[in-house]
Design a protein around this motif. Structure first.
Motif, mmCIF file in Angstrom:
data_model
loop_
_atom_site.group_PDB
_atom_site.id
_atom_site.type_symbol
_atom_site.label_atom_id
_atom_site.label_comp_id
_atom_site.label_asym_id
_atom_site.label_seq_id
_atom_site.Cartn_x
_atom_site.Cartn_y
_atom_site.Cartn_z
ATOM 1 N N ARG A 24 0.823 -1.207 0.000
ATOM 2 C CA ARG A 24 0.000 0.000 0.000
ATOM 3 C C ARG A 24 0.862 1.264 0.000
ATOM 4 N NH1 ARG A 24 -3.413 -1.510 3.372
ATOM 5 N NH2 ARG A 24 -2.191 -1.066 5.214
ATOM 6 N N ALA A 27 2.649 1.521 -3.452
ATOM 7 C CA ALA A 27 1.689 1.840 -4.515
ATOM 8 C C ALA A 27 1.130 3.251 -4.341
ATOM 9 C CB ALA A 27 0.570 0.809 -4.533
ATOM 10 N N ASP A 28 0.843 3.660 -3.105
ATOM 11 C CA ASP A 28 0.344 5.021 -2.878
ATOM 12 C C ASP A 28 1.362 6.060 -3.338
ATOM 13 O OD1 ASP A 28 -2.209 4.579 -1.905
ATOM 14 O OD2 ASP A 28 -1.639 4.735 0.202
ATOM 15 N N CYS A 31 1.426 5.984 -7.205
ATOM 16 C CA CYS A 31 0.188 6.480 -7.817
ATOM 17 C C CYS A 31 0.010 7.969 -7.575
ATOM 18 C CB CYS A 31 -1.016 5.688 -7.314
ATOM 19 S SG CYS A 31 -1.082 4.016 -8.000
ATOM 20 N N THR A 39 -4.151 4.981 -3.784
ATOM 21 C CA THR A 39 -4.735 3.726 -4.245
ATOM 22 C C THR A 39 -6.177 3.592 -3.757
ATOM 23 O OG1 THR A 39 -3.749 2.553 -2.356
ATOM 24 C CG2 THR A 39 -2.541 2.522 -4.445
ATOM 25 N N ILE A 114 0.225 1.378 -12.480
ATOM 26 C CA ILE A 114 -0.433 0.155 -12.017
ATOM 27 C C ILE A 114 0.112 -1.045 -12.791
ATOM 28 C CG2 ILE A 114 -2.639 -1.092 -11.960
ATOM 29 C CD1 ILE A 114 -3.961 1.735 -11.562
#
Length: 145
Positions: A24, A27-28, A31, A39, A114
């Motif tokens: 998380r 990815a956060d 992103c 996310t 992604i």
């Protein structure tokens, strides 16, 4: 003397929590850099994209969140100009969500990151491991003990 499981097997929940946190936060960060959204926000945007006119209650079920959490999430998305709120055509208390052009642009901007992230996970786990892990996590996500 009975055989014991390896420590990692006994700590599966802990390892899932650590892995989820690592994934998380990574990815956060990626992103946010690519599209300006987290996310969690992307999950909501994808759900609204897939089901235009989704209600906040339906979104809560889709995301596995409490309605109060989705109310706050939707408010942030509206404030950022990524979705609009509107009255439900038949249910006077329900609110429907629609993706804006900026919301669609955020999804497009995030998609390469992604894809890259999933590619890295596939390389780490191997094709079969990736598919098996995704299947196992889906079963866990829908598990009702």
């Amino acid at each position: 003397m009975p055989e014991t499981e390896p420590a990692s097997d006994q700590r599966l929940y802990f390892l899932l929590q650590r892995a989820a946190h690592q994934l998380r936060t990574t990815a956060d960060r990626r992103c946010l850099a690519a599209s300006g959204v987290t996310t969690a926000q992307l999950g909501a945007l994808f759900a609204v994209h897939d089901r235009p006119g989704i209600t906040q209650q339906q979104l809560a079920r889709t995301l596995g969140l409490r309605e109060s959490a989705v109310t706050a999430l939707a408010a942030r998305l509206v404030k950022a100009g990524l979705v609009t709120k509107g009255a439900h055509p038949r249910e006077h208390r329900a609110v429907v969500l629609e993706l804006t052009a900026a919301g669609s642009a955020a999804l497009r901007a995030a998609q390469p990151e992604i894809d890259r992230f999933n590619g890295e996970l596939r390389a780490l786990l191997g094709d079969q491991g990736f598919a098996r892990t995704a299947s196992a996590l889906d079963r866990l996500a829908h598990w009702e003990p």
